[in-house]
Write a protein that holds these residues in place. Structure first.
Motif, mmCIF file in Angstrom:
data_model
loop_
_atom_site.group_PDB
_atom_site.id
_atom_site.type_symbol
_atom_site.label_atom_id
_atom_site.label_comp_id
_atom_site.label_asym_id
_atom_site.label_seq_id
_atom_site.Cartn_x
_atom_site.Cartn_y
_atom_site.Cartn_z
ATOM 1 N N PHE A 132 39.458 39.675 50.257
ATOM 2 C CA PHE A 132 40.590 39.993 51.126
ATOM 3 C C PHE A 132 40.230 39.792 52.596
ATOM 4 O O PHE A 132 40.992 39.200 53.353
ATOM 5 C CB PHE A 132 41.055 41.434 50.889
ATOM 6 N N SER A 133 39.052 40.265 52.998
ATOM 7 C CA SER A 133 38.613 40.142 54.391
ATOM 8 C C SER A 133 38.419 38.678 54.788
ATOM 9 O O SER A 133 38.758 38.284 55.913
ATOM 10 C CB SER A 133 37.318 40.903 54.625
ATOM 11 N N THR A 134 37.882 37.878 53.883
ATOM 12 C CA THR A 134 37.694 36.453 54.166
ATOM 13 C C THR A 134 39.039 35.765 54.359
ATOM 14 O O THR A 134 39.204 34.959 55.276
ATOM 15 C CB THR A 134 36.913 35.781 53.023
ATOM 16 N N LEU A 162 43.127 33.980 48.784
ATOM 17 C CA LEU A 162 41.980 34.881 48.857
ATOM 18 C C LEU A 162 42.409 36.337 49.002
ATOM 19 O O LEU A 162 41.810 37.234 48.406
ATOM 20 C CB LEU A 162 41.068 34.485 50.017
ATOM 21 N N MET A 163 43.458 36.564 49.785
ATOM 22 C CA MET A 163 43.934 37.932 49.966
ATOM 23 C C MET A 163 44.511 38.485 48.664
ATOM 24 O O MET A 163 44.248 39.629 48.293
ATOM 25 C CB MET A 163 44.961 37.975 51.094
ATOM 26 N N PHE A 164 45.282 37.669 47.942
ATOM 27 C CA PHE A 164 45.822 38.116 46.657
ATOM 28 C C PHE A 164 44.714 38.320 45.633
ATOM 29 O O PHE A 164 44.775 39.241 44.820
ATOM 30 C CB PHE A 164 46.853 37.126 46.126
ATOM 31 N N LEU A 165 43.699 37.461 45.655
ATOM 32 C CA LEU A 165 42.559 37.637 44.756
ATOM 33 C C LEU A 165 41.864 38.965 45.026
ATOM 34 O O LEU A 165 41.542 39.715 44.102
ATOM 35 C CB LEU A 165 41.565 36.493 44.924
ATOM 36 N N GLY A 166 41.627 39.276 46.300
ATOM 37 C CA GLY A 166 40.972 40.529 46.654
ATOM 38 C C GLY A 166 41.764 41.746 46.219
ATOM 39 O O GLY A 166 41.223 42.689 45.633
ATOM 40 N N LEU A 167 43.068 41.729 46.493
ATOM 41 C CA LEU A 167 43.900 42.863 46.078
ATOM 42 C C LEU A 167 43.986 42.955 44.561
ATOM 43 O O LEU A 167 44.025 44.050 43.996
ATOM 44 C CB LEU A 167 45.294 42.736 46.693
ATOM 45 N N GLY A 168 43.995 41.807 43.895
ATOM 46 C CA GLY A 168 44.016 41.804 42.433
ATOM 47 C C GLY A 168 42.753 42.385 41.842
ATOM 48 O O GLY A 168 42.797 43.123 40.852
ATOM 49 N N LEU A 169 41.602 42.061 42.416
ATOM 50 C CA LEU A 169 40.343 42.620 41.924
ATOM 51 C C LEU A 169 40.300 44.130 42.091
ATOM 52 O O LEU A 169 39.853 44.856 41.195
ATOM 53 C CB LEU A 169 39.157 41.988 42.643
#
Length: 76
Positions: free
Chosen positions: A18-20, A54-61
Motif C-alpha cells: 500500500f505504501s509503495t 499496489l494499493m488494492f493489493l496491500g489492502l487486500g492482504l
C-alpha cells in the motif's frame, strides 16, 4: 482495531504494498526527491504494477489476513 496487527508478516507485506503504491502516486519523477522516487520504482517492479493495483493489493492482504484469522477462530 482488528485490522491493525503489527505482529503479522501479512500485515507488514500489505502495508509495504500500500505504501509503495501511495508513494508512486505522490513522488515526482524529477527534482530533489528523484532518488527516493527511483527507490519506490524499484520496489514497485519498475513500473510493472500500477499504483492503484499496489494499493488494492496491500489492502487486500490486510483484509485477507483478518478473514483467515476469524475463520480459524470460529472452527475452534
Amino acid at each position: 482495531m482488528r485490522y491493525f496487527r503489527p505482529n503479522s508478516m501479512t500485515w507488514w507485506a500489505g502495508l509495504l504494498a500500500f505504501s509503495t503504491g501511495a508513494a508512486s502516486l505522490v513522488l515526482p519523477a524529477t527534482g530533489p526527491l528523484d532518488q527516493v522516487s527511483n527507490l519506490i520504482a524499484l520496489l514497485a517492479g519498475s513500473g510493472d504494477a500500477s499504483p492503484a493495483g499496489l494499493m488494492f493489493l496491500g489492502l487486500g492482504l490486510i483484509g485477507l489476513r483478518d478473514r483467515i484469522e476469524r475463520g480459524f477462530q470460529t472452527r475452534d
